[in-house]
Write an enzyme that holds these catalytic residues in place. Structure first.
Site, mmCIF file in Angstrom:
data_model
loop_
_atom_site.group_PDB
_atom_site.id
_atom_site.type_symbol
_atom_site.label_atom_id
_atom_site.label_comp_id
_atom_site.label_asym_id
_atom_site.label_seq_id
_atom_site.Cartn_x
_atom_site.Cartn_y
_atom_site.Cartn_z
ATOM 1 N N THR A 138 -66.005 8.921 -42.151
ATOM 2 C CA THR A 138 -64.736 8.218 -42.099
ATOM 3 C C THR A 138 -65.180 6.812 -42.415
ATOM 4 O O THR A 138 -66.385 6.556 -42.529
ATOM 5 C CB THR A 138 -64.151 8.372 -40.670
ATOM 6 O OG1 THR A 138 -63.654 9.700 -40.523
ATOM 7 C CG2 THR A 138 -63.021 7.415 -40.366
ATOM 8 N N GLU A 157 -58.550 17.353 -43.848
ATOM 9 C CA GLU A 157 -58.092 16.909 -42.535
ATOM 10 C C GLU A 157 -57.511 18.033 -41.676
ATOM 11 O O GLU A 157 -57.408 17.884 -40.457
ATOM 12 C CB GLU A 157 -57.033 15.813 -42.725
ATOM 13 C CG GLU A 157 -57.101 14.705 -41.714
ATOM 14 C CD GLU A 157 -58.345 13.854 -41.868
ATOM 15 O OE1 GLU A 157 -59.144 13.838 -40.922
ATOM 16 O OE2 GLU A 157 -58.524 13.206 -42.911
ATOM 17 N N ASP A 174 -58.923 18.970 -38.328
ATOM 18 C CA ASP A 174 -58.733 18.195 -37.098
ATOM 19 C C ASP A 174 -57.677 18.805 -36.174
ATOM 20 O O ASP A 174 -57.505 18.364 -35.046
ATOM 21 C CB ASP A 174 -58.358 16.738 -37.421
ATOM 22 C CG ASP A 174 -59.594 15.854 -37.568
ATOM 23 O OD1 ASP A 174 -60.705 16.313 -37.217
ATOM 24 O OD2 ASP A 174 -59.455 14.720 -38.030
ATOM 25 N N SER A 185 -59.502 10.947 -33.839
ATOM 26 C CA SER A 185 -60.249 10.101 -32.897
ATOM 27 C C SER A 185 -60.348 8.670 -33.416
ATOM 28 O O SER A 185 -61.026 7.832 -32.810
ATOM 29 C CB SER A 185 -61.667 10.647 -32.713
ATOM 30 O OG SER A 185 -61.635 11.940 -32.206
ATOM 31 N N GLY A 211 -67.075 8.347 -37.530
ATOM 32 C CA GLY A 211 -67.925 9.161 -36.655
ATOM 33 C C GLY A 211 -67.221 10.293 -35.946
ATOM 34 O O GLY A 211 -67.733 10.776 -34.939
HETATM 35 N N1 GLY Z 1 -61.137 12.995 -39.217
HETATM 36 C C1 GLY Z 1 -61.691 12.409 -38.068
HETATM 37 C C2 GLY Z 1 -60.660 11.895 -37.146
HETATM 38 O O1 GLY Z 1 -59.556 11.626 -37.557
HETATM 39 O O2 GLY Z 1 -60.922 11.764 -35.973
#
Ligand code: GLY
Length: 568
Positions: A378, A417, A420, A450, A470
């Protein structure tokens, strides 16, 4: 894309004719960068320069953020993006705060069990690799909305540097060449054939990357705005690629995608006001839970990265991540009990069983086993301008290079995504995070994140902008970076570079950075019953601190090519 050039560029005209005359820049990562008239800290030196140039040209922090987002989409394709999503947290010089959610959404044809086979078992990698892992992208809409509300310069001007980088090319750093080489096999598999970023001879430091198709796409966005991406040739090319490979995103999904302005999560840590991202990110709530829980302990006295500090932080973290798994998801679909989670009485009770000499086991809950955690990518950037406007944006494709599907004719990677979401209750995603009903898949729902772009105020004035990539470790990396400055007295660069640890309830373990803890500390933690796992890196901070004399101090993480550029 055969015409891409594998040549060494002697110099890229774009990368500043004489940057030293106007900007100060951290290259050694030990040297502190301080400046009066603006600071831009990003994951890539070229993107940081783009941001600083926009500030220099009279743009505000929000203009610079839009320019940086598009520049990262070119020079940092593993996480920078136009087909991903993210979150922005801002504070205007007058103290007004806000946040923008440009997180991807599940397609309208998505369904709760779409990654399970007939027996209800998870189909390996379906949620994280290839076209079915792609969420409806949010970044372009997000940047257009951000500019509309907070920008000063024209949008055309802000996207121009990215167009020039894509058109004229840029040189690969060692880190980026290595990262591309790590994913060569995946690029071939995800794209069914050779694709631009597949290079039989392996990428090398100094190789030039030229992306004319991406330049063309950016030009369409420049001239048509949202329509340049969500309809017309870009949309047609992207949908053709997705649908030919069995993906489910349609034009209706693109038409219906809209980013959302949200009220940030706000609370206090000691004498600091913390402003962070609300759901669908878990970041703001979890960070505030951690910080509020930390007020019960004197970390400065216990010492940075001492066994006692790490033990207590870990105990806080495992409780916070347990709450995350149960209670957090897209608040437009699930009643997130935000007030309760941040209530002082609730938190006091929640943390009341933490013991300084005893580790709490998480084993009564089914273990979230993760064999190899994919490199957790990210990217975050932090910008402050000379007026004191501040913005932190964390943006992502999720994994490195997202789904690994590259839309060849339009020059960009698609996100992965969808991973997630909680694809099955209790089954960990690529970050080892588990979830439940709150984060189950539903059409048009946003997957829990996150990402934790965060701003701190002290005495009503801007104090810090901070964030990190991360995956699951974002929250704990941001948490420790704040403690590093507030409790351990580090400067912004030291706080970014400091070795970090991470624990997330399940798996029941502490990750620590290789060579980051001394052997006595490791033994003391083991004696308390902790399982310690070394990893190469936790977090990659890009942050700005405002010093009492008003100078801006950059913090650009030494774990990557991260660079802080100050405007003198
Ligand atoms: N793709 C990692 C997050 O959104 O936490």
């Amino acid at each position: 894309m055969k015409r891409f050039l594998f040549i060494l560029l002697a110099f890229i005209s774009f990368s500043c004719s004489n940057p030293q005359s106007r900007f100060s820049e951290s290259s050694s990562k030990v040297q502190l960068v301080e400046a009066k008239n603006g600071m831009v800290a990003t994951a890539h030196p070229l993107a940081s320069k783009v941001g600083a140039q926009i500030l220099e040209q009279g743009g505000n922090a929000f203009d610079a953020a839009v320019a940086v987002q598009f520049a990262l989409a070119v020079v940092y394709p593993r996480a920078g993006n136009i087909a991903g999503g993210g979150f922005a947290v801002y504070r205007k010089a007058n103290g007004e705060t806000g946040s923008l959610d440009f997180r991807e959404k599940a397609p309208q044809n998505a369904s709760r069990d779409m990654y399970l086979d007939k027996e209800g078992n998870v189909i390996s990698e379906l949620s994280s690799f290839g076209v079915l892992s792609v969420g409806v992208p949010g970044s372009v809409d997000g940047m257009i909305e951000l500019h509309k509300k907070l920008g000063f310069l024209t949008f055309e001007k802000l996207i121009q540097p990215a167009i020039e980088l894509a058109e004229k090319g840029f040189v690969l750093t060692e880190n980026e060449a290595n990262k591309l080489n790590d994913y060569q096999k995946d690029f071939l598999t995800a794209n069914d054939s050779s694709t631009y970023f597949f290079n039989e001879e392996k990428w090398k430091t100094g190789d030039s990357v030229v992306l004319p198709e991406l330049a063309q796409t950016l030009k369409l966005i420049q001239s048509k705005g949202r329509e340049g991406f969500y309809s017309g040739p870009t949309a047609q090319t992207m949908l053709a690629e997705i649908q030919a490979k069995g993906g489910i995103i349609t034009q209706a999904d693109l038409d219906e995608y809209h980013s959302v302005w949200r009220k940030p999560v706000e609370g206090n840590y000691k004498e600091y006001k913390v402003i962070s991202m609300p759901p669908p990110s878990s970041g703001g709530i979890a960070l505030l839970q951690l910080l509020k829980g930390s007020e019960a302990f004197d970390f400065a006295k216990l010492g940075h990265n001492s066994a006692q500090s790490i033990h207590l932080m870990t105990e806080l973290e495992r409780r916070v991540y347990a709450d995350r798994a149960t209670y957090l998801g897209d608040a437009d679909f699930f009643a997130v009990p935000q007030e309760m989670l941040l209530d002082s009485n609730y938190l006091a009770k929640r943390f009341s069983d933490i013991r300084p000499d005893h580790k709490t086991n998480s084993t009564e809950i089914k273990e979230g086993k993760v064999e190899i955690i994919e490199s957790i990518e990210t990217t975050h950037f932090s910008i402050v301008d000379k007026e004191g406007n501040a913005i932190g944006i964390t943006t992502t494709l999720n994994g490195n290079f997202g789904s690994k599907v590259f839309v060849e004719k339009a020059g960009f990677f698609l996100n992965n995504e969808m991973d997630d979401f909680s694809i099955k209750p209790g089954v960990p995603n690529q970050f080892g995070l588990i979830g439940a009903e709150a984060n189950a898949i539903a059409p048009e729902k946003r997957m829990l994140s996150s990402m934790t772009p965060t701003i701190l105020e002290k005495d009503g004035k801007l104090f810090m902008v901070v964030g990190s990539p991360g995956g699951a470790t974002i929250i704990t990396a941001v948490y420790q970076t704040i403690l590093n400055v507030v409790d351990f007295g580090m400067n912004m660069q030291e706080a970014a570079n400091a070795k970090k640890t991470h624990s997330q309830w399940l798996p029941d373990q502490i990750l620590y950075e290789e060579n980051g803890l001394d052997s006595l500390v490791l033994k003391q933690l083991e004696a308390l019953g902790h399982v310690l796992i070394p990893v190469s890196a936790i977090g990659k901070m890009d942050a700005v601190l405002v010093l009492p004399n008003g100078l801006l101090q950059g913090g650009a993480d030494s774990r990557g090519d991260d660079t802080a550029v100050g405007v003198k």
